[in-house]
Design a protein around this motif. Structure first.
Motif, PDB file in Angstrom:
ATOM      1  N   LYS A  77      -7.362 -13.181  -4.948  1.00 27.26           N
ATOM      2  CA  LYS A  77      -7.865 -14.939  -3.896  1.00 27.26           C
ATOM      3  C   LYS A  77      -6.798 -14.362  -3.175  1.00 27.26           C
ATOM      4  O   LYS A  77      -5.634 -15.480  -4.444  1.00 27.26           O
ATOM      5  N   PRO A  78      -7.168 -14.379  -1.972  1.00 25.28           N
ATOM      6  CA  PRO A  78      -5.253 -14.595  -1.435  1.00 25.28           C
ATOM      7  C   PRO A  78      -5.155 -16.386  -1.170  1.00 25.28           C
ATOM      8  O   PRO A  78      -5.822 -17.086  -1.396  1.00 25.28           O
ATOM      9  N   PRO A  80      -3.355 -20.021  -0.025  1.00 20.55           N
ATOM     10  CA  PRO A  80      -3.822 -20.580   1.301  1.00 20.55           C
ATOM     11  C   PRO A  80      -2.782 -20.385   2.251  1.00 20.55           C
ATOM     12  O   PRO A  80      -3.700 -20.892   3.448  1.00 20.55           O
ATOM     13  N   GLU A  84      -6.613 -15.506   7.968  1.00 22.87           N
ATOM     14  CA  GLU A  84      -7.868 -15.880   7.083  1.00 22.87           C
ATOM     15  C   GLU A  84      -8.660 -14.415   7.302  1.00 22.87           C
ATOM     16  O   GLU A  84      -9.897 -14.275   6.944  1.00 22.87           O
ATOM     17  N   HIS A  86      -7.720 -12.212   5.419  1.00 19.09           N
ATOM     18  CA  HIS A  86      -7.615 -11.680   4.348  1.00 19.09           C
ATOM     19  C   HIS A  86      -8.542 -12.326   3.350  1.00 19.09           C
ATOM     20  O   HIS A  86      -8.925 -11.524   2.456  1.00 19.09           O
ATOM     21  N   HIS A  87      -9.047 -14.019   3.637  1.00 20.56           N
ATOM     22  CA  HIS A  87      -9.301 -14.512   2.783  1.00 20.56           C
ATOM     23  C   HIS A  87     -11.122 -13.688   3.160  1.00 20.56           C
ATOM     24  O   HIS A  87     -11.625 -14.052   2.600  1.00 20.56           O
ATOM     25  N   ARG A  88     -11.361 -13.666   4.192  1.00 22.27           N
ATOM     26  CA  ARG A  88     -12.374 -12.867   4.505  1.00 22.27           C
ATOM     27  C   ARG A  88     -12.800 -11.788   4.001  1.00 22.27           C
ATOM     28  O   ARG A  88     -14.351 -12.075   3.431  1.00 22.27           O
ATOM     29  N   TYR A  90     -11.821 -11.193   1.315  1.00 19.79           N
ATOM     30  CA  TYR A  90     -11.109 -11.084  -0.374  1.00 19.79           C
ATOM     31  C   TYR A  90     -13.064 -11.446  -0.669  1.00 19.79           C
ATOM     32  O   TYR A  90     -13.975 -11.187  -1.509  1.00 19.79           O
ATOM     33  N   GLU A  91     -13.582 -12.894   0.428  1.00 18.19           N
ATOM     34  CA  GLU A  91     -14.561 -13.464   0.059  1.00 18.19           C
ATOM     35  C   GLU A  91     -15.602 -12.727   0.967  1.00 18.19           C
ATOM     36  O   GLU A  91     -17.024 -12.644  -0.361  1.00 18.19           O
TER      37      GLU A  91
END
Length: 102
Positions: A77-78, A80, A84, A86-88, A90-91
């Motif tokens: 998980k990236p 905080p 954004e 990278h978060h997408r 991963y999710e």
């Protein structure tokens, strides 16, 4: 790594919404020149090419291209402060099931 990927990566992150038309006119064909699927090495290099926003939807094209790789690029998980996109990535991978969300 294929030449098309090297060329795209060498130009760095995608620009933001304030980019000049000539930059978009150069970057979009570079991205479209990369055939699917990408290798794991190519996907790992491309993940560093996200810019600060969606670049008129071009970031979505990049995300979908990266997802054609053989395995999820981001397996942790990236943090905080991560981009954004990278978060997408991963999710989306965690939701699909190839990695454990955490």
């Amino acid at each position: 790594m294929r030449a098309e990927v090297l060329t795209f990566v060498a130009d760095g992150p995608l620009p933001d919404w304030e980019a000049e038309d000539d930059e978009l006119d150069r970057r979009v064909p570079q991205l479209e020149a990369i055939s699917k699927p990408v290798t794991g090495e190519e996907a790992a290099a491309l993940v560093d090419c996200f810019g600060p926003d969606d670049c008129y939807g071009v970031a979505w094209t990049l995300l979908h291209l990266i997802e054609t790789g053989p395995a999820p690029v981001l397996t942790a998980k990236p943090g905080p402060g991560a981009n954004e996109w990278h978060h997408r990535l991963y999710e989306r991978a965690a939701t699909e099931g190839p990695i454990a969300a955490g």
